[in-house]
Scaffold this active site. Structure first.
Site, PDB file in Angstrom:
ATOM      1  N   HIS A 108       0.879  -1.180   0.000  1.00 38.56           N
ATOM      2  CA  HIS A 108       0.000   0.000   0.000  1.00 38.56           C
ATOM      3  C   HIS A 108       0.915   1.228   0.000  1.00 38.56           C
ATOM      4  CE1 HIS A 108      -2.820   2.932   1.831  1.00 38.56           C
ATOM      5  NE2 HIS A 108      -3.794   2.114   1.478  1.00 38.56           N
ATOM      6  N   ASP A 130       3.144  -4.850   7.978  1.00 38.44           N
ATOM      7  CA  ASP A 130       1.957  -4.003   7.883  1.00 38.44           C
ATOM      8  C   ASP A 130       0.737  -4.918   8.007  1.00 38.44           C
ATOM      9  OD1 ASP A 130      -0.296  -2.689   7.009  1.00 38.44           O
ATOM     10  OD2 ASP A 130       0.613  -1.831   5.220  1.00 38.44           O
ATOM     11  N   GLN A 175      -4.402  -5.300   6.901  1.00 38.72           N
ATOM     12  CA  GLN A 175      -5.402  -6.203   6.307  1.00 38.72           C
ATOM     13  C   GLN A 175      -5.368  -7.606   6.900  1.00 38.72           C
ATOM     14  OE1 GLN A 175      -7.741  -5.080   4.546  1.00 38.72           O
ATOM     15  NE2 GLN A 175      -6.943  -3.125   3.803  1.00 38.72           N
ATOM     16  N   LYS A 187     -10.264  -0.577  10.608  1.00 40.28           N
ATOM     17  CA  LYS A 187     -10.411  -1.741   9.713  1.00 40.28           C
ATOM     18  C   LYS A 187     -10.808  -2.988  10.505  1.00 40.28           C
ATOM     19  CE  LYS A 187      -7.098  -0.005   6.325  1.00 40.28           C
ATOM     20  NZ  LYS A 187      -7.885   0.398   5.175  1.00 40.28           N
ATOM     21  N   CYS A 221      -4.678   2.573  -3.706  1.00 43.57           N
ATOM     22  CA  CYS A 221      -3.430   3.039  -3.066  1.00 43.57           C
ATOM     23  C   CYS A 221      -2.297   2.034  -3.260  1.00 43.57           C
ATOM     24  CB  CYS A 221      -3.618   3.314  -1.579  1.00 43.57           C
ATOM     25  SG  CYS A 221      -4.793   4.610  -1.251  1.00 43.57           S
TER      26      CYS A 221
HETATM   27  N1  PLP Z   1      -1.661  -0.828   4.637  1.00 44.60           N
HETATM   28  C1  PLP Z   1      -2.581  -1.554   3.995  1.00 44.60           C
HETATM   29  C2  PLP Z   1      -2.230  -2.925   3.502  1.00 44.60           C
HETATM   30  C3  PLP Z   1      -3.855  -1.025   3.792  1.00 44.60           C
HETATM   31  O1  PLP Z   1      -4.775  -1.748   3.135  1.00 44.60           O
HETATM   32  C4  PLP Z   1      -4.154   0.269   4.276  1.00 44.60           C
HETATM   33  C5  PLP Z   1      -5.469   0.874   4.039  1.00 44.60           C
HETATM   34  O2  PLP Z   1      -6.216   0.474   3.183  1.00 44.60           O
HETATM   35  C6  PLP Z   1      -3.163   0.971   4.948  1.00 44.60           C
HETATM   36  C7  PLP Z   1      -1.928   0.393   5.113  1.00 44.60           C
HETATM   37  C8  PLP Z   1      -3.403   2.351   5.483  1.00 44.60           C
HETATM   38  O3  PLP Z   1      -4.299   2.317   6.543  1.00 44.60           O
HETATM   39  P1  PLP Z   1      -4.810   3.676   7.203  1.00 44.60           P
HETATM   40  O4  PLP Z   1      -5.347   4.518   6.086  1.00 44.60           O
HETATM   41  O5  PLP Z   1      -5.871   3.220   8.154  1.00 44.60           O
HETATM   42  O6  PLP Z   1      -3.655   4.302   7.891  1.00 44.60           O
END
Ligand code: PLP
Length: 415
Positions: free
Chosen positions: A131, A208, A211, A234, A372
């Site tokens: 992401h 990370d 998900q 999430k 993203c």
């Molecule tokens: N990392 C992953 C794999 C994501 O899917 C997302 C959001 O969709 C993020 C990071 C960023 O999360 P946040 O916008 O809640 O900081």
């Protein structure tokens, strides 16, 4: 059908759906089918109630007051840290840093780890399916410090090429930063194995978990992650709160991120002594209402059971892959074994935006675009996809409605 009946015995989906008031909404006169769960999940009533209750009956700033309310709010906030610790099985609550979300957690790490341990020419290994929030913070560091990014490629199914991963290490490698689960492909990366490889090279790994935390049991000790990030919203919690887990000996060696109240022991114009962990990283008034609500969300999913949630979603994932796979002209992106309940697709040459907009008219909320993850889109050779992502409250009937909706839209374009 048989699936659904068996499923009902083990997992009371009707009861679960009643906990989420928004699911009874109608959109354009049709029942809402919410399949944008990777972007954010809906909230059970107990989470929303926890926010109102704390504002109505406890609200006071934490960590500073001798008065009753402040102490009660502090206790709730610190109990929430303990709930998070238990949920991801960290060794100590000192290892749980509250942030605004995954993005802030990764920025915190990039800034502090970069400052303490990296210089021009040092390298970070990422994956091609990251992401943007696990790419851009490292690029900012590249701009500031001249560090270099190395990228693990994937195969056409959406599986990381671990043979290539091993070759990316050099004496300049300082960190590996990898998604546990891809938000586009649903691929579950073998982070435990990746951590072992990183450690064999004397390098820490950031996982990370944005998900993964909502969908499977996460155990940071078992995974042996040095750092792990996730977002509250999430995992059925509120927006604006998230977590950075870090092994205590790593966090101890990092400098503070932001300066301000809460993160100091004493301040004079000559010198400041910083707080101990985890407060060293938590400058300013924390979102203590948000942390209480996050703990409520984690208690909620724990009460259902993460294993049962995972099993329900795995059933949805295979059913969706099977049913959507039958649609003429569909291309599904991400077919790794054991993938999570995320299906990214395109049908013929129907633009993803058209598909998403027309599905919306049927009450079906999906996401369209690059999610993203533009470097991943480039690897897939597309500009964007349609993405249906599932959660603990979705049903097989909703998968059927999605498949039927996609067929209807396809017919409009190819009568
Ligand atoms: N990392 C992953 C794999 C994501 O899917 C997302 C959001 O969709 C993020 C990071 C960023 O999360 P946040 O916008 O809640 O900081």
């Amino acid at each position: 059908m048989c699936h659904l009946q068996m499923n009902k015995m083990m997992y009371d989906i009707e009861q679960i759906r009643k906990d989420f008031p928004i699911l009874s909404r109608k959109i354009y006169g049709k029942p809402l089918i919410y399949l944008d769960n990777s972007a954010t999940t809906q909230k059970p009533k107990c989470v929303v109630d926890a926010i109102a209750d704390e504002y109505y009956s406890v609200n006071a700033n934490v960590h500073r007051g001798v008065h009753f309310l402040s102490q009660q709010a502090t206790e709730l906030h610190e109990q929430s840290r303990e709930t998070v610790r238990r949920f991801i099985n960290a060794r100590s609550s000192n290892e749980i840093v509250f942030t605004r979300g995954t993005t802030e957690s990764i920025n915190l790490l990039a800034a502090t780890f970069g400052e303490a341990f990296m210089e021009a020419g040092d390298e970070v290994i990422l994956t091609v399916m990251e992401h943007h929030s696990n790419i851009v913070p490292w690029q900012l560091l590249a701009m500031r410090k001249g560090i270099i990014l190395r990228v693990i490629p994937m195969d056409d199914q959406g599986k990381l090429r671990l043979d290539e991963y091993g070759k990316l290490f050099s004496p300049r490698t300082k960190l590996v930063a990898a998604a546990h689960v891809s938000n586009v492909l649903g691929t579950v990366n073998p982070v435990r194995e990746m951590a072992a490889t990183a450690h064999a090279h004397g390098v820490p790994i950031l996982v990370d978990g944005a998900q993964s935390v909502p969908h499977r049991k996460v155990d940071v000790q078992e995974m042996d992650a040095d750092f792990f990030a996730f977002s509250g919203h999430k995992v059925y919690g509120p927006t604006g709160v998230g977590v950075l887990y870090g092994k205590e000996d790593w966090l101890d060696r990092l400098p503070p991120y932001q300066g301000g109240g809460e993160m100091i022991q004493s301040v004079s114009f000559g010198r400041t002594i910083f707080q101990e962990l985890p407060f060293k990283f938590e400058a300013g008034t924390p979102d203590y209402i948000g942390t209480t609500a996050l703990a409520k969300a984690l208690d909620y999913v724990s009460a259902i059971g993460m294993e049962r949630i995972a099993a329900h979603e795995q059933m949805l994932a295979s059913y969706a892959m099977q049913e959507l796979g039958r649609i003429p002209g569909i291309r599904i992106f991400g077919e790794a074994e054991g993938k999570e309940a995320v299906v990214s697709f395109l049908v013929g040459n129907i633009h993803h935006l058209d598909m998403g907009t027309l599905l919306d008219r049927l009450g079906i909320a999906v996401r369209t675009g690059h999610h993203c993850a533009q470097p991943l889109m480039e690897r897939l050779g597309v500009e964007g996809t349609v993405r249906a992502s599932f959660a603990l409250y979705n049903t097989q009937e909703e998968v059927d409605a999605l498949a039927e909706g996609i067929r209807r839209v396809s017919k409009m374009f190819n009568p």
